[in-house]
Design an enzyme around this catalytic site. Sequence first.
Site, PDB file in Angstrom:
ATOM      1  N   ARG A 106      34.817  72.569  27.670  1.00 33.02           N
ATOM      2  CA  ARG A 106      35.036  72.623  29.115  1.00 33.02           C
ATOM      3  C   ARG A 106      34.181  73.740  29.717  1.00 33.02           C
ATOM      4  O   ARG A 106      34.665  74.808  30.073  1.00 33.02           O
ATOM      5  CB  ARG A 106      36.519  72.811  29.412  1.00 33.02           C
ATOM      6  CG  ARG A 106      37.311  71.550  29.110  1.00 33.02           C
ATOM      7  CD  ARG A 106      38.611  71.494  29.883  1.00 33.02           C
ATOM      8  NE  ARG A 106      39.054  70.126  30.049  1.00 33.02           N
ATOM      9  CZ  ARG A 106      40.123  69.778  30.745  1.00 33.02           C
ATOM     10  NH1 ARG A 106      40.849  70.694  31.342  1.00 33.02           N
ATOM     11  NH2 ARG A 106      40.463  68.508  30.859  1.00 33.02           N
TER      12      ARG A 106
ATOM     13  N   GLN B 264      30.321  69.172  32.121  1.00 28.43           N
ATOM     14  CA  GLN B 264      31.226  68.424  33.004  1.00 28.43           C
ATOM     15  C   GLN B 264      30.811  66.968  33.160  1.00 28.43           C
ATOM     16  O   GLN B 264      31.664  66.079  33.222  1.00 28.43           O
ATOM     17  CB  GLN B 264      31.296  69.101  34.369  1.00 28.43           C
ATOM     18  CG  GLN B 264      32.133  70.360  34.385  1.00 28.43           C
ATOM     19  CD  GLN B 264      32.194  70.997  35.759  1.00 28.43           C
ATOM     20  OE1 GLN B 264      31.430  70.653  36.657  1.00 28.43           O
ATOM     21  NE2 GLN B 264      33.106  71.939  35.933  1.00 28.43           N
TER      22      GLN B 264
ATOM     23  N   ASP C 134      32.201  64.795  30.255  1.00 26.98           N
ATOM     24  CA  ASP C 134      33.622  64.992  29.938  1.00 26.98           C
ATOM     25  C   ASP C 134      34.422  63.700  30.122  1.00 26.98           C
ATOM     26  O   ASP C 134      34.933  63.411  31.198  1.00 26.98           O
ATOM     27  CB  ASP C 134      34.178  66.099  30.826  1.00 26.98           C
ATOM     28  CG  ASP C 134      35.619  66.469  30.490  1.00 26.98           C
ATOM     29  OD1 ASP C 134      36.203  65.824  29.592  1.00 26.98           O
ATOM     30  OD2 ASP C 134      36.163  67.390  31.123  1.00 26.98           O
TER      31      ASP C 134
ATOM     32  N   SER D  11      38.272  64.020  31.288  1.00 24.09           N
ATOM     33  CA  SER D  11      38.503  64.163  32.726  1.00 24.09           C
ATOM     34  C   SER D  11      38.298  62.843  33.450  1.00 24.09           C
ATOM     35  O   SER D  11      39.054  62.493  34.354  1.00 24.09           O
ATOM     36  CB  SER D  11      37.577  65.242  33.305  1.00 24.09           C
ATOM     37  OG  SER D  11      37.945  66.521  32.835  1.00 24.09           O
TER      38      SER D  11
ATOM     39  N   TYR E 163      43.569  74.155  29.570  1.00 25.80           N
ATOM     40  CA  TYR E 163      44.795  73.372  29.460  1.00 25.80           C
ATOM     41  C   TYR E 163      46.009  74.294  29.575  1.00 25.80           C
ATOM     42  O   TYR E 163      45.930  75.491  29.306  1.00 25.80           O
ATOM     43  CB  TYR E 163      44.856  72.641  28.115  1.00 25.80           C
ATOM     44  CG  TYR E 163      43.796  71.588  27.923  1.00 25.80           C
ATOM     45  CD1 TYR E 163      43.970  70.309  28.430  1.00 25.80           C
ATOM     46  CD2 TYR E 163      42.621  71.874  27.225  1.00 25.80           C
ATOM     47  CE1 TYR E 163      43.008  69.321  28.247  1.00 25.80           C
ATOM     48  CE2 TYR E 163      41.646  70.899  27.040  1.00 25.80           C
ATOM     49  CZ  TYR E 163      41.841  69.627  27.555  1.00 25.80           C
ATOM     50  OH  TYR E 163      40.892  68.676  27.379  1.00 25.80           O
TER      51      TYR E 163
END
Length: 393
Positions: free
Chosen positions: A125, A130, A133, A136, A232
Amino acid sequence: MKLGLPRECQAGEQRVALIPANVARLRKKQLEVQVETGAGLAAGFTDEDYLKAGASIAASREQLLRDADIITVVNCKGTQFDELSAALKPGQLLIGMMDPLMQPQNARRLADTGATGIALELMPRITRAQSMDVLSSMATISGYKAVVLAAYRAPRLFPMMMTAAGTLKPSRAFIMGVGVAGLQACATAKRLGAVVEAYDIRPAAREQILSVGAKPVELDIEAENTETKGGYAAEQSDDFLKRQQQAMTKVLAQQDIVITTAAIPGRKAPILITQAMVEGMKTGSIIIDLAAETGGNCELTRLDEEVVHKGVTILGPANLPASAANHASQMYGTNVENLLNLLLDQQGQLTLDFEDEIVRDTVVAHDHQLVNARLRELLHLTESNPNLSQEAH
């Protein structure tokens, strides 16, 4: 360099790992793409669409798996993993979601084949990653679909309505856990007209909840450690969870819709809602448990089953992103395309730079070795003896 795109064969899986638009862009990297017939059909993409994008249709699944240098799939678990691991040979690269923290033994099996495996769930992360990912991306779809499912099953409408037959009060929706899925659930429920509240142990979540039009619920209890390095929510002690459950009982009693999203990578989901808490909820209320695949946040959740207890319906859907296969495939395919752009040079040749954090964190097996430090730790393997053929199974 040849890339193979097989049809997903795991039960209930309708996504495809690359859509035609991804193929068209990857072809500019001098990548030859072979597609198994019907690979994208469940997601709304025909063989003709792939042909127009520059791909070819493989003569058979066996030929595709045999000839490909890179194989990319969505669901590399269960029966599909068994088939792929049996077909892989040294030098091939397999990219997909492998649930490595819950099933690290599969990485050992990959290493035994001599192939290289990239588990997309391990994407770090960091800002640079991004666009790759997949967690997500898929969580965004899960959060949206959870609210749509709740709206379909609930006996109440979501928005307030002023009608000739009187005023209908809006439904009350409560989201437990506001990561990507939770925030999307908040935003979707708000758009549908519900009164939305949300809770998360992370202090940073308060502003995020407000940003999507929901109201933060604040309990008079303090978490020991709220957030992991990866962003998280951190695992909490049994004592904290008991105090949280007690404080949350009154909140749940007011709700019509409850959506739970709390998950801890590689661990069983924490129980946020006990049977006693369910029994204190209103008749006709709905719980959608997005953590069902890792045990569930509700004590009564059963994976892919409907449980009705004291008038409360609890649903634990599996693989919600597959129910929106077209857009899920678009997002997943873009994530994979961006990863391939990192791994391939301008001539389409594969390069694995283990000094790169993205490569180091996501590659689980390479050249007959289990190279991922997190998985080696889970399997209690020593750094001094990385060759799996010499490890005790």
